[in-house]
Design a protein around this motif. Structure first.
Motif, short mmCIF file in Angstrom:
data_model
loop_
_atom_site.label_atom_id
_atom_site.label_comp_id
_atom_site.label_asym_id
_atom_site.label_seq_id
_atom_site.Cartn_x
_atom_site.Cartn_y
_atom_site.Cartn_z
N ALA A 33 -2.55 13.29 -9.17
CA ALA A 33 -2.99 11.96 -9.58
C ALA A 33 -3.40 11.21 -8.31
CB ALA A 33 -1.87 11.22 -10.30
N ILE A 34 -4.05 10.08 -8.51
CA ILE A 34 -4.46 9.23 -7.39
C ILE A 34 -3.77 7.88 -7.52
CG2 ILE A 34 -6.36 7.98 -6.31
CD1 ILE A 34 -6.48 10.88 -5.65
N GLY A 35 -3.22 7.43 -6.43
CA GLY A 35 -2.60 6.11 -6.40
C GLY A 35 -3.30 5.20 -5.42
N TRP A 36 -3.26 3.93 -5.72
CA TRP A 36 -3.74 2.90 -4.78
C TRP A 36 -2.54 2.16 -4.22
CZ3 TRP A 36 -8.46 2.26 -2.80
CH2 TRP A 36 -9.55 2.80 -3.47
N ASP A 89 -3.25 -13.73 -1.69
CA ASP A 89 -2.15 -12.77 -1.52
C ASP A 89 -2.58 -11.33 -1.71
OD1 ASP A 89 0.64 -14.76 -2.88
OD2 ASP A 89 -0.38 -14.75 -0.93
N ASP A 90 -3.76 -11.10 -2.26
CA ASP A 90 -4.27 -9.73 -2.41
C ASP A 90 -4.89 -9.21 -1.13
OD1 ASP A 90 -5.37 -10.72 -5.65
OD2 ASP A 90 -3.63 -9.46 -5.20
N THR A 91 -5.02 -10.06 -0.13
CA THR A 91 -5.58 -9.64 1.15
C THR A 91 -4.71 -8.56 1.79
OG1 THR A 91 -6.64 -11.77 1.57
CG2 THR A 91 -6.17 -10.39 3.49
N ALA A 92 -5.30 -7.42 2.08
CA ALA A 92 -4.56 -6.29 2.64
C ALA A 92 -5.53 -5.16 2.94
CB ALA A 92 -3.50 -5.79 1.65
N MET A 93 -5.02 -4.13 3.62
CA MET A 93 -5.75 -2.88 3.72
C MET A 93 -5.35 -2.04 2.49
SD MET A 93 -7.88 -1.15 5.61
CE MET A 93 -7.71 -1.56 7.35
N TYR A 94 -6.33 -1.55 1.79
CA TYR A 94 -6.09 -0.77 0.58
C TYR A 94 -6.34 0.71 0.87
CZ TYR A 94 -5.65 -4.94 -2.28
OH TYR A 94 -5.20 -6.12 -2.84
N TYR A 95 -5.40 1.52 0.43
CA TYR A 95 -5.47 2.95 0.63
C TYR A 95 -5.34 3.68 -0.69
CZ TYR A 95 -4.13 1.77 5.46
OH TYR A 95 -4.07 1.24 6.73
N CYS A 96 -6.04 4.80 -0.83
CA CYS A 96 -5.76 5.69 -1.94
C CYS A 96 -5.08 6.94 -1.40
CB CYS A 96 -7.01 6.04 -2.74
SG CYS A 96 -8.31 6.94 -1.86
N ALA A 97 -4.32 7.58 -2.27
CA ALA A 97 -3.56 8.75 -1.88
C ALA A 97 -3.33 9.64 -3.08
CB ALA A 97 -2.22 8.33 -1.27
N THR A 98 -3.12 10.92 -2.82
CA THR A 98 -2.68 11.80 -3.90
C THR A 98 -1.21 11.52 -4.15
OG1 THR A 98 -2.23 13.55 -2.27
CG2 THR A 98 -4.35 13.62 -3.40
N VAL A 99 -0.86 11.48 -5.45
CA VAL A 99 0.51 11.11 -5.81
C VAL A 99 0.95 11.87 -7.05
CG1 VAL A 99 0.22 8.75 -4.94
CG2 VAL A 99 -0.23 9.22 -7.36
N SER A 110 -1.82 13.31 1.05
CA SER A 110 -3.21 13.10 1.42
C SER A 110 -3.55 11.62 1.26
CB SER A 110 -4.14 13.94 0.54
OG SER A 110 -3.96 15.31 0.79
N TRP A 111 -4.08 11.03 2.32
CA TRP A 111 -4.41 9.60 2.33
C TRP A 111 -5.84 9.41 2.80
CZ3 TRP A 111 -1.00 5.67 0.96
CH2 TRP A 111 0.33 6.06 0.76
N GLY A 112 -6.46 8.35 2.29
CA GLY A 112 -7.74 7.95 2.81
C GLY A 112 -7.57 7.09 4.05
N GLN A 113 -8.69 6.66 4.62
CA GLN A 113 -8.65 5.90 5.86
C GLN A 113 -8.41 4.42 5.63
OE1 GLN A 113 -11.38 6.70 4.29
NE2 GLN A 113 -12.65 4.85 4.34
N GLY A 114 -8.53 3.98 4.39
CA GLY A 114 -8.30 2.58 4.04
C GLY A 114 -9.58 1.76 4.01
N THR A 115 -9.55 0.72 3.21
CA THR A 115 -10.65 -0.23 3.14
C THR A 115 -10.05 -1.64 3.08
OG1 THR A 115 -12.72 -0.80 2.01
CG2 THR A 115 -10.89 -0.09 0.60
N GLN A 116 -10.57 -2.53 3.89
CA GLN A 116 -9.99 -3.87 4.01
C GLN A 116 -10.52 -4.79 2.91
OE1 GLN A 116 -7.66 -5.11 6.22
NE2 GLN A 116 -7.75 -7.05 5.09
N VAL A 117 -9.60 -5.49 2.27
CA VAL A 117 -9.93 -6.52 1.29
C VAL A 117 -9.41 -7.84 1.82
CG1 VAL A 117 -9.51 -7.38 -1.03
CG2 VAL A 117 -9.93 -4.93 -0.67
N THR A 118 -10.30 -8.81 1.93
CA THR A 118 -9.93 -10.14 2.39
C THR A 118 -10.36 -11.16 1.36
OG1 THR A 118 -10.19 -9.47 4.70
CG2 THR A 118 -10.15 -11.84 4.24
N VAL A 119 -9.39 -11.93 0.87
CA VAL A 119 -9.66 -12.95 -0.13
C VAL A 119 -9.46 -14.32 0.53
CG1 VAL A 119 -9.14 -13.82 -2.42
CG2 VAL A 119 -8.80 -11.39 -1.90
N SER A 120 -10.56 -15.01 0.72
CA SER A 120 -10.50 -16.27 1.46
C SER A 120 -11.71 -17.12 1.12
CB SER A 120 -10.48 -15.99 2.96
OG SER A 120 -10.53 -17.21 3.69
N SER A 121 -11.50 -18.42 1.13
CA SER A 121 -12.61 -19.35 0.92
C SER A 121 -13.21 -19.76 2.25
CB SER A 121 -12.13 -20.57 0.14
OG SER A 121 -11.05 -21.18 0.79
#
Length: 121
Positions: A33-36, A89-99, A110-121
């Motif tokens: 499976a894949i997890g975030w 509060d959702d601002t973070a580095m997001y990773y997917c992985a096999t789980v 197994s992990w990906g390299q990550g993708t940054q999510v920034t929530v800001s006005s």
């Protein structure tokens, strides 16, 4: 060994949406499976959702339930995380992985390299 590549992160205003992608290659997705996950520097990693490739079974953390939706495209070996009503509060580095995706989510290595999510006005 499974290789994972995330994409889709970026800067978005509060209340906005983003869709993250996790493209998998290597071993057949029938066997995992894949997890975030997400992580803010200096804080513990948080598991937020997972999906089984074989039957589409999903789980969500309470912090994202009703705002985030995980899905998969078995033909493309890709898992998506649709994120709506984003908050700072959702601002973070997001990773997917096999789980192992169940009542307990267990990373399989197994992990990906990550993708940054920034929530800001």
């Amino acid at each position: 060994q499974v290789q994972l590549v995330e994409s889709g992160g970026g800067l978005v205003q509060p209340g906005g949406s983003l869709r993250l992608s996790c493209a998998a290659s290597g071993s057949s997705p029938d066997y995992y499976a894949i997890g975030w996950f997400r992580q803010v520097s200096g804080k513990e990693r948080e598991e937020i959702s997972c999906i089984s490739f074989s039957d589409g079974w999903t789980t969500y953390a309470d912090s994202v339930k009703d705002r985030f939706t995980i899905s998969r495209d078995a033909a493309q070996n890709t898992v998506y995380l649709q994120m709506n009503s984003l908050k700072p509060d959702d601002t973070a580095m997001y990773y997917c992985a096999t789980v192992m995706c169940g009542s307990v989510v267990v990373p399989l290595g197994s992990w990906g390299q990550g993708t940054q999510v920034t929530v800001s006005s």
